[in-house]
Design a protein around this motif. Structure first.
Motif, mmCIF file in Angstrom:
data_model
loop_
_atom_site.group_PDB
_atom_site.id
_atom_site.type_symbol
_atom_site.label_atom_id
_atom_site.label_comp_id
_atom_site.label_asym_id
_atom_site.label_seq_id
_atom_site.Cartn_x
_atom_site.Cartn_y
_atom_site.Cartn_z
ATOM 1 N N SER A 1 -1.404 1.708 -5.914
ATOM 2 C CA SER A 1 -1.814 0.478 -5.248
ATOM 3 C C SER A 1 -0.570 -0.357 -4.995
ATOM 4 C CB SER A 1 -2.791 -0.309 -6.139
ATOM 5 O OG SER A 1 -2.128 -0.695 -7.329
ATOM 6 N N SER B 1 0.563 -4.099 -8.989
ATOM 7 C CA SER B 1 -0.674 -4.854 -9.174
ATOM 8 C C SER B 1 -0.307 -6.246 -9.673
ATOM 9 C CB SER B 1 -1.607 -4.146 -10.148
ATOM 10 O OG SER B 1 -1.022 -4.164 -11.429
ATOM 11 N N ALA C 1 -6.994 -11.224 0.527
ATOM 12 C CA ALA C 1 -5.978 -10.280 0.991
ATOM 13 C C ALA C 1 -6.456 -9.525 2.223
ATOM 14 C CB ALA C 1 -5.630 -9.296 -0.117
ATOM 15 N N ILE D 1 0.626 -4.623 -3.503
ATOM 16 C CA ILE D 1 0.317 -5.923 -2.914
ATOM 17 C C ILE D 1 1.620 -6.471 -2.338
ATOM 18 C CG2 ILE D 1 -0.500 -8.273 -3.370
ATOM 19 C CD1 ILE D 1 -1.899 -7.028 -5.903
ATOM 20 N N ALA E 1 -2.931 -5.908 0.770
ATOM 21 C CA ALA E 1 -3.161 -5.085 -0.420
ATOM 22 C C ALA E 1 -3.683 -3.709 -0.045
ATOM 23 C CB ALA E 1 -4.142 -5.786 -1.346
#
Ligand SMILES: Cc1cc2nc3c(=O)[nH]c(=O)nc-3n(C[C@H](O)[C@H](O)[C@H](O)COP(=O)(O)OP(=O)(O)OC[C@H]3O[C@@H](n4cnc5c(N)ncnc54)[C@H](O)[C@@H]3O)c2cc1C
Lengths: 510, 62
Positions: A475, A492, A456, A477, A448
């Protein structure tokens, strides 16, 4: 100096004196693929027995070009450093028509990767390093001079009959990996078709040793002055060994062409002098063939036993390494009672990759050895145009070098994230402090940036990470498989979503 | 884009004449070679695989 083949010792296996317990995995063939598979399984704590009918490494250099992806896999197996130290690193290829350069490529134009685009290293070195690594692993039982002569399956196991210098015995396993090469005796024992295409041409492959200062580049010629009307390829290997491939035509007589008095004058014309030593000579006919399926209940085909390609593009050994990459973690999970759906995805994903490798190798081989008539007409005119029209240079096909396949998985994705880290692709490497991102992807990993879901891995954000993973988003992941392939990604996501994706992944549904 | 099969070239008679004259004085083999180069050049110019596939189909069917 000629390679010093040291035979490996034969140790009478326990099965000769008492029945062996059923093994988790038996691997038939200690070529690069069988050995790599054993090491990859050991990395996932799965023990295996590896049997090979022979007791020396590859005779002749055979696979010499190892791709970035293979090196990343070898790195997980612990031998990439030795390979890099010994190998010749290169990334530029040049293609000539006659004496004139018509096309060149740079396979790794960007920095920020641990591994180079390609190294050249003889297959015998790679096998030697793999054998040494396997011999150090307590989970690998490596048996030379053990030849499989028969095979049978029950609903939940595979059994093989094995012949050794001291007699015969039987081995049984939950799963058997057939890594027994292009001529796979196991394939024949099971009566499986190996369909595909044979190219009606012959190539002389010679390794010569000489003092020379050729650059570390791949060089390919169409119709060079030194080998009229045909094509030629030159590669540099360690130990002052050079690989020369010369197209001979379909009518060439292999036995005649292998005679030193025939080979040497041909090579003299290529290198312009006679100050070299002939190290290895062989004459090949190229084929592209594959099994229809790679998983047959408890028997799984990996590497050349499952598919063969013509060598222009270095997709044989490198393709096999990617099979190992794909299979290792899945089989490890299944052996521990995981979902057998995972093995189905080995079958389907590697079939797609195989078709891609075959398509690329076939196209390159056709360009090099066109049939008379229209095939030759278009080939020759592409070469002619390449001299005057920029676009045609890229059409000149002397082999498209091995790249990992993009698996077309249907997975959570977000279009705001960069194209190069799309689900189904191998995660692009990037620097991380003194190390590399790839080193962090050894098991199922959630990575992440700009957020921190539970468990993560949060990497260092640098310009490479930004460009390769974050793009314009704030952001991201990433769910990364143990084979370093991206399974899913989000800008996200909550922990439930991530857990559901992980779960689907381990059921072979992602 | 789709393959244009309606008239699309204004002076098609003029182009047809040019096409014939560019072959003037060539042997049959040289003409075939020229045609091959021409196809490659035009294909690159069109630059659209879907259109090219349609063109290949149409040429084969005719
Ligand atoms: C001239 C040439 C150039 C090549 N160049 C390249 C290249 O540059 N890059 C690249 O990636 N690939 C290249 N390849 C392809 C590459 O060599 C193969 O893809 C690779 O060797 C496949 O590995 P493998 O382990 O599947 O099979 P193999 O290396 O063939 O190993 C099979 C093993 O199984 C064993 N075996 C067979 N039968 C039995 C039995 N009954 N019982 C027990 N053991 C058995 C054999 O002894 C052998 O050790 C090239 C190949 C050739 C011929």
């Amino acid at each position: 100096m000629a390679y010093d083949y040291q035979p490996f010792e034969f140790t009478p296996p326990p099965g000769l004196t008492a029945n062996e317990p059923r093994h988790k995995v038996v691997i038939v063939g200690a070529g690069p693929i069988g050995l790599a598979a054993a090491l990859e399984l050991a990395r996932h704590d799965v023990p295996s027995v590896v049997v090979d009918d022979n007791n020396v490494v590859s005779i002749g250099s055979r696979a010499i070009c190892w791709s970035k992806r293979s090196l990343e896999i070898f790195d997980r197996l612990g031998i990439a450093e030795r390979m890099l130290a010994k190998g010749v690193t290169w990334k530029v290829g040049r293609t000539y028509h006659g004496a004139e350069e018509v096309f060149n490529f740079d396979l790794l134009p960007e920095d920020g990767h641990k591994m180079p685009a390609f190294i050249n290293l003889q297959q015998y070195y790679v096998e030697q390093y793999l054998v040494e690594a396997a011999q150090q692993s307590p989970l690998i039982d490596l048996r030379f001079k053990n030849k499989v002569t028969d095979l049978s399956q029950t609903a939940d196991s595979a059994q093989v009959e094995i012949e050794t210098p001291d007699g015969a015995y039987t081995l049984a396993a939950d799963y058997l990996l057939a890594c027994d090469g292009a001529g796979s005796p196991i394939r024949k024992m099971m009566g499986l078709e190996f369909d595909g295409e044979l190219f009606e041409d012959r190539f002389l492959i010679a390794d010569i040793e000489m003092e020379a200062d050729f650059p570390s580049e791949r060089r390919f010629w169409f119709e060079p002055e030194f080998h009229e009307g045909q094509s030629a390829l030159l590669h540099r290997q360690p130990d002052n060994i050079y690989r020369i491939d010369l197209q001979l035509g379909w009518d060439a007589d292999p036995d005649h062409e292998k005679k030193p008095e025939v080979v040497i004058p041909r090579i003299e014309r290529v290198v312009g002098h006679s100050d070299f030593r002939l190290d290895w000579v062989s004459v090949y006919t190229f084929q592209c063939r594959r099994l229809e399926r790679f998983v047959h209940d408890r028997v799984i085909f990996v590497g050349d036993s499952a598919h063969v390609v013509s060598p222009f593009g270095a997709r044989g050994g490198n393709g096999g390494m990617q099979d190992v990459d794909n299979l290792g973690w899945k089989l490890a999970a299944v052996v521990r009672g995981g979902d057998t759906g995972l093995l189905e995805t080995y079958d389907s994903e590697r079939q797609i990759a195989t078709d891609e490798n075959i398509a690329n190798s076939t196209r390159a081989t056709k360009f090099m050895t066109p049939d008379d008539g229209i095939e030759r007409l278009f080939r020759d005119q592409t070469l002619t145009l390449a001299k005057t029209a920029g676009f045609a240079r890229g059409w000149v096909n002397s082999g498209r070098l091995s790249r990992p396949c993009a698996y077309p998985n249907v997975a959570p994705d977000d279009g705001r994230l960069p194209e190069i880290s799309h689900p189904g692709l191998v995660a692009p490497d990037a620097p991380q402090g003194d190390g590399w991102l790839m080193d962090h992807f050894r098991d199922v990993t959630v990575m992440a940036i700009g957020c921190a879901p539970e468990g993560a891995f949060v990497p260092e954000l640098n310009e490479h990470m930004q460009r390769r993973y974050l793009g314009e988003a704030d952001s991201c992941i990433y769910l990364v498989r143990p084979d370093q392939v991206i399974a899913a990604r989000w800008v996200s996501a909550d922990s439930q979503t991530i857990a559901a994706a992980k779960d689907a992944l381990m059921r072979g549904q992602l | 884009m789709t393959l244009v099969t309606e008239p699309n070239l204004q002076d098609h008679d003029g182009f047809y004449a040019d096409l014939l004259s560019v072959h003037k004085g060539l042997s049959e083999a040289e003409s075939h070679a020229l045609n091959a180069r021409l196809i490659l050049i035009l294909a690159n110019h069109i630059g659209d695989l879907a259109v090219l596939k349609k063109a290949l189909e149409l040429a084969r069917k005719s």
